[in-house]
Motif scaffolding. Structure first.
Motif, short mmCIF file in Angstrom:
data_model
loop_
_atom_site.label_atom_id
_atom_site.label_comp_id
_atom_site.label_asym_id
_atom_site.label_seq_id
_atom_site.Cartn_x
_atom_site.Cartn_y
_atom_site.Cartn_z
N ARG A 263 3.36 -4.52 0.96
CA ARG A 263 2.11 -4.48 0.22
C ARG A 263 1.14 -3.53 0.92
O ARG A 263 1.24 -3.36 2.14
CB ARG A 263 1.49 -5.88 0.13
N PRO A 264 0.23 -2.91 0.20
CA PRO A 264 -0.76 -2.05 0.86
C PRO A 264 -1.46 -2.80 1.99
O PRO A 264 -1.88 -3.94 1.82
CB PRO A 264 -1.72 -1.70 -0.28
N THR B 66 9.52 -4.42 -4.84
CA THR B 66 8.44 -3.51 -4.43
C THR B 66 7.15 -4.29 -4.22
O THR B 66 6.75 -5.10 -5.05
CB THR B 66 8.23 -2.43 -5.51
N GLY B 67 6.51 -4.05 -3.07
CA GLY B 67 5.24 -4.69 -2.77
C GLY B 67 5.33 -6.19 -2.56
O GLY B 67 4.35 -6.90 -2.82
N SER B 68 6.47 -6.69 -2.07
CA SER B 68 6.63 -8.14 -1.93
C SER B 68 6.46 -8.64 -0.49
O SER B 68 6.39 -9.85 -0.28
CB SER B 68 8.01 -8.56 -2.44
N ARG C 190 -0.43 4.47 -2.29
CA ARG C 190 0.97 4.83 -2.14
C ARG C 190 1.19 6.30 -2.48
O ARG C 190 0.57 6.84 -3.38
CB ARG C 190 1.86 3.98 -3.05
N VAL D 233 -2.76 -9.60 5.10
CA VAL D 233 -1.94 -9.47 3.89
C VAL D 233 -1.03 -10.70 3.77
O VAL D 233 -0.31 -11.04 4.71
CB VAL D 233 -1.09 -8.19 3.96
N CYS E 125 -3.15 2.27 1.92
CA CYS E 125 -3.51 1.54 0.70
C CYS E 125 -3.15 2.30 -0.57
O CYS E 125 -2.91 1.71 -1.61
CB CYS E 125 -5.00 1.20 0.72
N ARG F 180 8.19 0.94 0.50
CA ARG F 180 8.28 0.46 -0.88
C ARG F 180 8.11 -1.06 -0.94
O ARG F 180 7.44 -1.59 -1.84
CB ARG F 180 9.63 0.85 -1.48
N CYS F 181 8.71 -1.75 0.01
CA CYS F 181 8.71 -3.21 -0.02
C CYS F 181 7.41 -3.84 0.47
O CYS F 181 7.12 -4.99 0.15
CB CYS F 181 9.88 -3.73 0.81
#
Length: 247
Positions: free
Chosen positions: A129-130, A96-98, A243, A37, A241, A126-127
């Motif tokens: 990434r999958p 989110t997702g960073s 959420r 990732v 993966c 929350r922060c």
């Protein structure tokens, strides 16, 4: 005074040897090496940056580390070579997702209530990434349960006197302690702290309930399996993966 401030910094750093730090950094580098990732990896509760500075300088996490710490003095005295932000673990200043990953050493995430720990892990989820990776280091519940009371008094290299008394409540899973540091100039720093230690099964359930799947569990830096004699409990967990809609 707050325990996780000058008291913690002055009384803990003398015990963090070069050898110990090098082994911990090597472990983290190995475990993040295959992370596919993209994006930054945050050191949750980076303190003075003994892990972050090295990981950001070379290896698989070079130029990817961000430190996060609430204590202003630790940030002021941190080692050079990595960016850091001052923030509370329970309210992360990231989109989110960073993030690609996160790690926390020495039970850093578990100094709050059970409810706050669940909310904190959801915030980390929350922060991320999958597929993002979270690595947690703590102490095995069983080790503390077998020796529920401890006390020590020792002189630090600068002449300070460090004294501590602790008691582990196995029913509540909380280790409560009082630490006192008498400085060479006569100044006294003292504080109380409590850390929550979860049996592995409970910690696994907590991670799964907050969006993670446990990928591995180690009993030490050599990646050995946990045992009754393990001094460490290190858990690697991947963000699922899909959420959780409740997060």
């Amino acid at each position: 005074m707050s325990f996780f401030g000058e008291l913690y910094l002055r009384s803990t750093v003398p015990f963090l040897s070069e050898e110990t730090t090098a082994k911990e950094v090597a472990y983290l580098a190995r475990r993040f090496e295959k992370l596919e990732v993209p994006g930054p990896v945050v050191d949750l509760g980076c303190g003075h940056g003994r892990h972050a500075a090295r990981l950001n300088a070379r290896g698989p996490l070079a130029d990817r580390i961000i430190g996060l710490e609430l204590d202003a003095l630790s940030l002021q005295e941190r080692l050079p070579g990595f960016p850091a932000v001052r923030a509370d673990l329970r309210s992360l200043p990231f989109r989110t997702g960073s993030l690609a990953g996160a790690y926390a050493w020495y039970s850093t995430l578990f100094v709050f209530s059970d409810e706050e720990h669940a909310a904190l892990l959801r915030e980390v989820a929350r922060c991320l990434r999958p597929g993002g990776l979270l690595v947690l280091h703590t102490v095995p519940y069983e080790r503390l349960a077998s020796q529920p009371e401890a006390s020590f008094s020792t002189r630090l290299p600068d002449g300070s006197l460090l004294e501590e008394q602790s008691r582990f409540d196995a029913v509540r899973g909380r280790d409560e302690a009082t630490r006192r540091l008498t400085m060479p100039d006569g100044r006294v720093l003292s504080g109380h702290y409590a850390i929550r230690y979860y049996p592995l099964a409970d910690l696994t359930r907590l991670l799964e309930a907050t969006g993670f799947s446990v990928s591995w569990v180690h009993g030490g830096l050599e990646e050995e399996r946990p045992s009754e004699t393990s001094t460490d409990l290190i858990v690697g967990a991947m963000l699922r993966c899909t959420r959780d809609p409740k997060q």
